[in-house]
Design a protein around this motif. Structure first.
Motif, mmCIF file in Angstrom:
data_model
loop_
_atom_site.group_PDB
_atom_site.id
_atom_site.type_symbol
_atom_site.label_atom_id
_atom_site.label_comp_id
_atom_site.label_asym_id
_atom_site.label_seq_id
_atom_site.Cartn_x
_atom_site.Cartn_y
_atom_site.Cartn_z
ATOM 1 N N VAL A 107 0.940 -1.185 0.078
ATOM 2 C CA VAL A 107 -0.081 -0.024 0.005
ATOM 3 C C VAL A 107 0.834 1.399 -0.135
ATOM 4 O O VAL A 107 0.566 2.095 -0.609
ATOM 5 C CB VAL A 107 -1.096 -0.041 1.047
ATOM 6 C CG1 VAL A 107 -0.345 0.082 2.477
ATOM 7 C CG2 VAL A 107 -2.084 1.154 1.193
ATOM 8 N N VAL A 108 2.077 1.097 0.436
ATOM 9 C CA VAL A 108 2.714 2.418 0.534
ATOM 10 C C VAL A 108 3.482 2.690 -0.773
ATOM 11 O O VAL A 108 3.640 3.944 -1.144
ATOM 12 C CB VAL A 108 4.318 2.149 1.399
ATOM 13 C CG1 VAL A 108 3.800 2.080 2.811
ATOM 14 C CG2 VAL A 108 4.890 1.113 0.937
ATOM 15 N N ASN A 109 3.257 1.781 -1.776
ATOM 16 C CA ASN A 109 3.589 2.171 -3.234
ATOM 17 C C ASN A 109 2.256 2.172 -4.120
ATOM 18 O O ASN A 109 2.414 1.988 -5.133
ATOM 19 C CB ASN A 109 4.509 1.032 -3.752
ATOM 20 C CG ASN A 109 5.598 1.665 -5.031
ATOM 21 O OD1 ASN A 109 5.739 2.578 -4.840
ATOM 22 N ND2 ASN A 109 5.881 0.463 -5.545
ATOM 23 N N ALA A 110 1.215 2.239 -3.194
ATOM 24 C CA ALA A 110 0.029 2.599 -4.117
ATOM 25 C C ALA A 110 -0.112 3.348 -5.330
ATOM 26 O O ALA A 110 -0.593 3.473 -6.354
ATOM 27 C CB ALA A 110 -1.264 2.804 -2.985
ATOM 28 N N ALA A 111 0.519 4.891 -5.191
ATOM 29 C CA ALA A 111 0.693 5.575 -6.345
ATOM 30 C C ALA A 111 0.977 5.082 -7.552
ATOM 31 O O ALA A 111 0.918 5.498 -8.664
ATOM 32 C CB ALA A 111 1.315 6.748 -5.913
ATOM 33 N N LYS A 112 2.108 4.091 -7.269
ATOM 34 C CA LYS A 112 2.710 3.510 -8.694
ATOM 35 C C LYS A 112 1.886 2.279 -9.212
ATOM 36 O O LYS A 112 1.943 1.914 -10.281
ATOM 37 C CB LYS A 112 4.112 3.190 -8.297
ATOM 38 C CG LYS A 112 5.075 4.447 -8.483
ATOM 39 C CD LYS A 112 6.527 4.145 -8.273
ATOM 40 C CE LYS A 112 7.277 5.271 -8.440
ATOM 41 N NZ LYS A 112 8.882 4.821 -8.374
ATOM 42 N N VAL A 113 1.170 1.633 -8.375
ATOM 43 C CA VAL A 113 0.785 0.027 -8.442
ATOM 44 C C VAL A 113 -0.747 0.078 -8.605
ATOM 45 O O VAL A 113 -1.152 -1.028 -8.792
ATOM 46 C CB VAL A 113 1.553 -0.737 -7.873
ATOM 47 C CG1 VAL A 113 2.967 -0.809 -7.774
ATOM 48 C CG2 VAL A 113 1.199 -0.515 -6.176
ATOM 49 N N TRP A 114 -1.426 1.122 -8.194
ATOM 50 C CA TRP A 114 -2.832 1.038 -8.083
ATOM 51 C C TRP A 114 -3.660 0.290 -9.288
ATOM 52 O O TRP A 114 -4.605 -0.351 -8.976
ATOM 53 C CB TRP A 114 -3.669 2.580 -7.822
ATOM 54 C CG TRP A 114 -3.397 3.289 -9.004
ATOM 55 C CD1 TRP A 114 -2.406 4.060 -9.268
ATOM 56 C CD2 TRP A 114 -4.290 3.490 -10.276
ATOM 57 N NE1 TRP A 114 -2.685 4.815 -10.542
ATOM 58 C CE2 TRP A 114 -3.719 4.365 -11.033
ATOM 59 C CE3 TRP A 114 -5.518 2.933 -10.515
ATOM 60 C CZ2 TRP A 114 -4.338 4.719 -12.229
ATOM 61 C CZ3 TRP A 114 -5.966 3.130 -11.734
ATOM 62 C CH2 TRP A 114 -5.373 4.215 -12.681
ATOM 63 N N GLN A 115 -2.929 0.670 -10.353
ATOM 64 C CA GLN A 115 -3.603 0.048 -11.654
ATOM 65 C C GLN A 115 -3.758 -1.530 -11.602
ATOM 66 O O GLN A 115 -4.529 -2.152 -12.264
ATOM 67 C CB GLN A 115 -3.144 0.518 -12.907
ATOM 68 C CG GLN A 115 -1.595 0.080 -13.382
ATOM 69 C CD GLN A 115 -0.539 0.881 -12.494
ATOM 70 O OE1 GLN A 115 -0.847 1.719 -11.487
ATOM 71 N NE2 GLN A 115 0.604 0.901 -13.137
ATOM 72 N N PHE A 116 -2.646 -2.114 -11.040
ATOM 73 C CA PHE A 116 -2.566 -3.553 -10.784
ATOM 74 C C PHE A 116 -4.015 -4.173 -10.090
ATOM 75 O O PHE A 116 -4.293 -5.023 -10.641
ATOM 76 C CB PHE A 116 -1.472 -4.211 -9.993
ATOM 77 C CG PHE A 116 -0.070 -4.079 -10.835
ATOM 78 C CD1 PHE A 116 0.382 -5.018 -11.461
ATOM 79 C CD2 PHE A 116 0.541 -2.778 -11.102
ATOM 80 C CE1 PHE A 116 1.563 -5.211 -12.178
ATOM 81 C CE2 PHE A 116 1.767 -2.706 -11.974
ATOM 82 C CZ PHE A 116 2.313 -4.041 -12.105
ATOM 83 N N TYR A 117 -4.058 -3.265 -9.040
ATOM 84 C CA TYR A 117 -5.576 -3.759 -8.294
ATOM 85 C C TYR A 117 -6.658 -3.467 -9.113
ATOM 86 O O TYR A 117 -7.692 -4.368 -9.294
ATOM 87 C CB TYR A 117 -5.497 -3.308 -7.051
ATOM 88 C CG TYR A 117 -4.434 -3.672 -6.107
ATOM 89 C CD1 TYR A 117 -4.612 -5.073 -5.423
ATOM 90 C CD2 TYR A 117 -3.175 -2.900 -5.971
ATOM 91 C CE1 TYR A 117 -3.312 -5.408 -5.040
ATOM 92 C CE2 TYR A 117 -2.032 -3.461 -5.457
ATOM 93 C CZ TYR A 117 -2.155 -4.585 -4.615
ATOM 94 O OH TYR A 117 -1.132 -5.050 -4.121
ATOM 95 N N PHE A 118 -6.655 -2.369 -9.800
ATOM 96 C CA PHE A 118 -7.998 -1.956 -10.464
ATOM 97 C C PHE A 118 -8.156 -2.768 -11.807
ATOM 98 O O PHE A 118 -9.485 -3.292 -11.857
ATOM 99 C CB PHE A 118 -7.883 -0.393 -10.906
ATOM 100 C CG PHE A 118 -9.055 0.183 -11.861
ATOM 101 C CD1 PHE A 118 -10.360 -0.193 -11.453
ATOM 102 C CD2 PHE A 118 -8.821 0.614 -13.026
ATOM 103 C CE1 PHE A 118 -11.311 0.671 -11.917
ATOM 104 C CE2 PHE A 118 -9.775 1.099 -14.015
ATOM 105 C CZ PHE A 118 -11.070 1.146 -13.444
#
Length: 291
Positions: A146-157
């Motif tokens: 979650v601390v890297n969410a700004a870079k990896v949010w699209q993986f979850y979406f």
């Protein structure tokens, strides 16, 4: 030729090809002289991403810029969009052309598949380049925290491909433009016309969902790509990342398994390196592969 085909101006000696592989037609741009070099692009791009490199690479290699399943002018089939499926299709594609040994460069999702090719078919790969990607099975799980969410949010979406495609439908230009705008630094080769080119492809029926399915099948790709402690790669490899993108992420994960690997971190560069810094990829290819 498929109805969705959009002509791409090609250097002299290059051509568009369409090849059926187990019921899936794959499109590629092919040309040049020398040992085969397979180029695999990422999402949300097509083989058009390699356009700035074709002519110069063609002087040293027989270049194949391949659209993976769901990309560009390749078919958009139902089924799995995992790395193993795409790698097997790429190998079958090359086999039809009597190519059993080749060099390999992949960017983004293309680097995911390129890594799978390297892992599953190491004897066929004379040298490899992996460009700016968070490769499933190679990167640490911490990268997706979650601390890297700004870079990896699209993986979850994107992992919920049905919901993602429903929400993005009709807004493909807005959604894809966000990526090219926010994940690039050097924008001269990512003009509005270039972005529109990609948007036309991903506005086709099922095209965005096919792109999202790479993420839906990420667990399968992780299983395929996870390396065992005894894995060893002997061929020359380069790992490349942008300063404002994945930096040395690929190198850090892969270097313990390699005899010959070189790291490139490109200053003032974002994620879309084939278009932001094509000259650096050319330099890395010619230096690493030495055809």
């Amino acid at each position: 030729m498929k109805d969705t085909f959009i002509p791409i101006p090609l250097p002299s000696g290059f051509q568009h090809t369409f090849t059926a592989v187990s019921g899936v037609t794959l499109h590629a741009i092919e040309g040049g002289t020398g040992k085969p070099l397979l180029l695999l692009g990422g999402w949300p791009q097509t083989c058009y991403a390699w356009r700035l490199l074709l002519e110069k690479l063609g002087k040293s290699f027989y270049v194949i810029a391949l659209d993976l399943r769901g990309q560009g002018d390749s078919d958009i089939p139902d089924g799995a969009y995992d790395c193993a499926t795409a790698a097997q299709e790429a190998i079958a594609y090359l086999a039809q052309k009597q190519i059993t040994s080749f060099y390999l460069v992949g960017h983004d999702v293309g680097a995911w598949v390129a890594f799978t090719l390297l892992k599953l078919f190491p004897a066929s790969i004379q040298g490899a380049g992996l460009v700016d990607a968070a490769i499933p099975g190679l990167v640490s799980a911490d990268f997706f925290s979650v601390v890297n969410a700004a870079k990896v949010w699209q993986f979850y979406f994107h992992k919920n491909s049905d919901l993602a495609s429903d929400l993005v439908q009709g807004k493909e230009k807005e959604y894809l433009s966000w990526y090219f705008t926010n994940k690039s630094i050097r924008k001269e080769n990512l003009s509005a016309d270039v972005i529109d080119f990609y948007v036309r492809y991903y506005s086709r029926p099922h095209a965005m969902k096919a792109g999202f399915l790479w993420y839906s099948f990420i667990d399968e790709s992780i299983k395929t790509n996870t390396l065992s402690p005894e894995t060893r790669f002997h061929q020359p490899i380069f790992a490349m990342g942008g300063e404002f993108a994945t930096k040395s992420l690929i190198y850090n994960g892969l270097s313990p398994y390699c005899d010959r690997i070189t790291s490139y971190v490109l200053e003032q560069c974002g994620h879309y390196i084939p278009e932001e810094a094509p000259e650096k990829i050319l330099e890395a290819i010619l230096t690493t592969f030495q055809p």
